[in-house]
Design a protein around this motif. Structure first.
Motif, PDB file in Angstrom:
ATOM      1  N   CYS A 138       0.829  -1.212   0.000  1.00  0.00           N
ATOM      2  CA  CYS A 138       0.000   0.000   0.000  1.00  0.00           C
ATOM      3  C   CYS A 138       0.862   1.261   0.000  1.00  0.00           C
ATOM      4  O   CYS A 138       0.432   2.315  -0.441  1.00  0.00           O
ATOM      5  N   GLY A 139       2.087   1.149   0.539  1.00  0.00           N
ATOM      6  CA  GLY A 139       2.969   2.322   0.589  1.00  0.00           C
ATOM      7  C   GLY A 139       2.738   3.197   1.806  1.00  0.00           C
ATOM      8  O   GLY A 139       3.572   4.042   2.131  1.00  0.00           O
ATOM      9  N   GLY A 140       1.616   2.998   2.501  1.00  0.00           N
ATOM     10  CA  GLY A 140       1.281   3.913   3.593  1.00  0.00           C
ATOM     11  C   GLY A 140       1.224   3.274   4.972  1.00  0.00           C
ATOM     12  O   GLY A 140       1.161   3.983   5.973  1.00  0.00           O
ATOM     13  N   CYS A 141       1.266   1.932   5.063  1.00  0.00           N
ATOM     14  CA  CYS A 141       1.195   1.305   6.395  1.00  0.00           C
ATOM     15  C   CYS A 141       2.577   1.410   7.053  1.00  0.00           C
ATOM     16  O   CYS A 141       3.564   1.766   6.411  1.00  0.00           O
ATOM     17  N   GLU A 142       2.626   1.063   8.332  1.00  0.00           N
ATOM     18  CA  GLU A 142       3.867   1.251   9.073  1.00  0.00           C
ATOM     19  C   GLU A 142       5.049   0.513   8.443  1.00  0.00           C
ATOM     20  O   GLU A 142       6.144   1.057   8.315  1.00  0.00           O
ATOM     21  N   LYS A 143       4.801  -0.763   8.044  1.00  0.00           N
ATOM     22  CA  LYS A 143       5.911  -1.542   7.489  1.00  0.00           C
ATOM     23  C   LYS A 143       6.345  -1.028   6.124  1.00  0.00           C
ATOM     24  O   LYS A 143       7.536  -1.020   5.801  1.00  0.00           O
ATOM     25  N   CYS A 144       5.361  -0.604   5.315  1.00  0.00           N
ATOM     26  CA  CYS A 144       5.698  -0.038   4.005  1.00  0.00           C
ATOM     27  C   CYS A 144       6.537   1.225   4.184  1.00  0.00           C
ATOM     28  O   CYS A 144       7.578   1.396   3.549  1.00  0.00           O
ATOM     29  N   VAL A 145       6.068   2.123   5.068  1.00  0.00           N
ATOM     30  CA  VAL A 145       6.755   3.417   5.251  1.00  0.00           C
ATOM     31  C   VAL A 145       8.158   3.197   5.813  1.00  0.00           C
ATOM     32  O   VAL A 145       9.133   3.794   5.343  1.00  0.00           O
ATOM     33  N   ARG A 146       8.260   2.304   6.787  1.00  0.00           N
ATOM     34  CA  ARG A 146       9.567   2.021   7.389  1.00  0.00           C
ATOM     35  C   ARG A 146      10.554   1.500   6.332  1.00  0.00           C
ATOM     36  O   ARG A 146      11.693   1.946   6.235  1.00  0.00           O
ATOM     37  N   THR A 147      10.077   0.554   5.524  1.00  0.00           N
ATOM     38  CA  THR A 147      10.941  -0.027   4.488  1.00  0.00           C
ATOM     39  C   THR A 147      11.305   1.020   3.440  1.00  0.00           C
ATOM     40  O   THR A 147      12.474   1.142   3.048  1.00  0.00           O
ATOM     41  N   LEU A 148      10.307   1.790   3.001  1.00  0.00           N
ATOM     42  CA  LEU A 148      10.557   2.775   1.943  1.00  0.00           C
ATOM     43  C   LEU A 148      11.508   3.872   2.429  1.00  0.00           C
ATOM     44  O   LEU A 148      12.383   4.313   1.673  1.00  0.00           O
ATOM     45  N   PHE A 149      11.339   4.299   3.673  1.00  0.00           N
ATOM     46  CA  PHE A 149      12.236   5.352   4.149  1.00  0.00           C
ATOM     47  C   PHE A 149      13.670   4.824   4.248  1.00  0.00           C
ATOM     48  O   PHE A 149      14.623   5.518   3.890  1.00  0.00           O
ATOM     49  N   THR A 150      13.819   3.583   4.723  1.00  0.00           N
ATOM     50  CA  THR A 150      15.167   2.987   4.790  1.00  0.00           C
ATOM     51  C   THR A 150      15.778   2.939   3.387  1.00  0.00           C
ATOM     52  O   THR A 150      16.954   3.280   3.190  1.00  0.00           O
ATOM     53  N   LEU A 151      14.976   2.540   2.407  1.00  0.00           N
ATOM     54  CA  LEU A 151      15.468   2.481   1.025  1.00  0.00           C
ATOM     55  C   LEU A 151      15.814   3.883   0.514  1.00  0.00           C
ATOM     56  O   LEU A 151      16.817   4.073  -0.176  1.00  0.00           O
ATOM     57  N   GLU A 152      15.001   4.863   0.882  1.00  0.00           N
ATOM     58  CA  GLU A 152      15.269   6.233   0.435  1.00  0.00           C
ATOM     59  C   GLU A 152      16.593   6.735   1.010  1.00  0.00           C
ATOM     60  O   GLU A 152      17.402   7.337   0.290  1.00  0.00           O
ATOM     61  N   VAL A 153      16.825   6.471   2.288  1.00  0.00           N
ATOM     62  CA  VAL A 153      18.081   6.907   2.918  1.00  0.00           C
ATOM     63  C   VAL A 153      19.273   6.261   2.206  1.00  0.00           C
ATOM     64  O   VAL A 153      20.334   6.862   2.071  1.00  0.00           O
ATOM     65  N   MET A 154      19.070   5.043   1.715  1.00  0.00           N
ATOM     66  CA  MET A 154      20.145   4.338   0.999  1.00  0.00           C
ATOM     67  C   MET A 154      20.238   4.754  -0.473  1.00  0.00           C
ATOM     68  O   MET A 154      21.065   4.218  -1.217  1.00  0.00           O
ATOM     69  N   GLY A 155      19.333   5.640  -0.884  1.00  0.00           N
ATOM     70  CA  GLY A 155      19.327   6.094  -2.275  1.00  0.00           C
ATOM     71  C   GLY A 155      18.793   5.047  -3.238  1.00  0.00           C
ATOM     72  O   GLY A 155      19.173   4.989  -4.411  1.00  0.00           O
ATOM     73  N   LYS A 156      17.888   4.175  -2.745  1.00  0.00           N
ATOM     74  CA  LYS A 156      17.389   3.073  -3.574  1.00  0.00           C
ATOM     75  C   LYS A 156      15.877   3.115  -3.774  1.00  0.00           C
ATOM     76  O   LYS A 156      15.285   2.090  -4.141  1.00  0.00           O
ATOM     77  N   LEU A 157      15.276   4.257  -3.526  1.00  0.00           N
ATOM     78  CA  LEU A 157      13.815   4.326  -3.611  1.00  0.00           C
ATOM     79  C   LEU A 157      13.305   4.063  -5.026  1.00  0.00           C
ATOM     80  O   LEU A 157      12.324   3.329  -5.223  1.00  0.00           O
ATOM     81  N   ASN A 158      13.960   4.644  -6.017  1.00  0.00           N
ATOM     82  CA  ASN A 158      13.486   4.514  -7.399  1.00  0.00           C
ATOM     83  C   ASN A 158      13.390   3.069  -7.871  1.00  0.00           C
ATOM     84  O   ASN A 158      12.469   2.697  -8.587  1.00  0.00           O
ATOM     85  N   GLU A 159      14.357   2.251  -7.421  1.00  0.00           N
ATOM     86  CA  GLU A 159      14.376   0.850  -7.834  1.00  0.00           C
ATOM     87  C   GLU A 159      13.090   0.123  -7.430  1.00  0.00           C
ATOM     88  O   GLU A 159      12.699  -0.856  -8.042  1.00  0.00           O
TER      89      GLU A 159
END
Ligand code: ZN
Length: 380
Positions: free
Chosen positions: A295-316
């Protein structure tokens, strides 16, 4: 003292596959527990031993305060480790009465095996990091994963029933293309263990999953169970067997199968980094708490996506997540990480990564973090 008695297992063919089943009696009632696989895996069902039923049912015996009597052969190693280590420990940490296993057919000969190496395929972070660790990173040939599994032993609904069974089928179909793309077989296994146990999944998941592996001892010589907690947080918690899986795995292994708690020392952030470098995950990663697509908006989605963003891997990962929902939650989540990183282990890991990568924190999140900190101070 009344006993839970496990009778000799047998294999029967059903419309949908092949079943390994055993009758047991407990508290004056007779029931049948079963594990079902596709017909092509019938030859691997380990009818020669009652090990799967023993591991699947010992928590049930604890619940009723019954000793266990097994009227079929069981692994000598398992008999030893359960009676001498695991069952006394569980009784102790849960504050319940000790129980014992009685069996006069303990055997140690190794059964013929396909020598496969298995692990569960849920397409989550833990599952993909286990796969990355054993297929991409350096690993001895004999320890490389050859088969994936997907079990219906509680993760689709801890108390079982038709709804859980439907979800199991739906999720099996979702992960199958990933197994195909990785060129491995997917072994699905259905069971009525959840209906029988009527116990919470979180406190029992290890024993349920490993009982399913023990039903397939003639297939697997090695099996990796993805750890959900880093060994750093090892703890003999009464209601969370996953906190001491490294111990459970050794205690549940037999002469035929070696069980491992995989990636035990990796933190969530480190696992996410492994997954962020694993191309198949760009198409198949699924971490969402809501059923279906991320969904992109639940706690686990947001946590994972933010971690990926910090690593510069969000686009993938933009094709497997709804990023619009993420962007709505993102700034508040960053504020929470900053405000709570001293008290929350997960948030601390992400916060350290954020500092290390010199991540540019939005002004709104900084202000909101200050607000949260003051609120925490006032409330505490
Ligand atoms: Zn979600």
């Amino acid at each position: 003292m009344s006993r839970l008695t496990i009778y000799r297992p047998e294999i029967i063919e059903t419309e949908t596959g092949a079943r390994l089943q055993a009758v047991f009696t407990s508290n004056g009632r007779e029931e049948t527990m079963w594990y079902e696989v596709e017909k092509k895996y019938q030859g691997y069902l380990t009818v020669e031993r009652a090990d799967a039923f023993l591991v699947g049912l010992f928590l049930f015996a604890f619940k009723n305060g019954e000793d266990i009597e097994v009227l079929a052969p069981i692994s000598k190693r398992l008999y030893y480790t359960l009676n001498k280590y695991l069952l006394p420990l569980i009784a102790d940490i849960r504050g319940i009465k000790e129980i014992k296993i009685h069996c006069d057919q303990i055997v140690e000969e190794v059964l013929p095996s396909a020598n496969a190496v298995g692990t569960g395929l849920s397409c989550g972070i833990d599952s993909f990091s286990t796969i990355y660790h054993h297929l991409v990173e350096d690993c001895p040939e004999d320890y490389k994963i050859t088969h994936f599994t997907f079990f219906n032993v509680g993760s689709n609904g801890g108390l079982g029933g038709e709804k859980a069974r439907q979800l199991f089928k739906k999720r099996s179909d979702l992960v199958r293309p990933c197994a195909n793309e990785l060129g491995k077989e997917l072994v699905t296994l259905d069971s009525n263990i959840s209906e029988i146990l009527q116990l919470g999944f979180y406190e029992t998941h290890t024993y349920r999953n490993m009982s399913a592996c023990l039903a397939l001892q003639k297939l697997f010589k090695v099996y990796y169970y993805s750890s959900s907690y880093s060994l750093k947080y090892f703890d003999l918690k009464p209601n969370s067997c996953g906190h001491y899986d490294i111990f459970n795995m050794s205690m549940l292994s037999t002469e035929n199968i070696s069980l491992y708690s995989s990636c035990p020392h990796h933190t969530r952030v480190e696992k996410t980094r492994m997954v962020s470098n694993f191309e198949p995950a760009y198409k198949y990663l699924n971490v969402c708490l809501v059923d279906g697509e991320n969904c992109g908006g639940c706690e686990k989605c947001v946590r994972t996506l933010f971690t990926l963003e910090v690593m510069g891997k969000l686009n993938e990962f933009s094709t497997v997540f709804n990023l619009e929902n993420y962007y709505q939650k993102r700034q508040n989540y960053i504020a929470k990480v900053i405000a709570n990183h001293k008290s929350n282990e997960y948030m601390k890991e992400i916060y350290d990564e954020l500092v290390k990568n010199d991540f540019k924190v939005p002004m709104y999140s900084k202000l909101a973090a200050n607000y949260l900190k003051i609120k925490n101070l006032v409330l505490n």
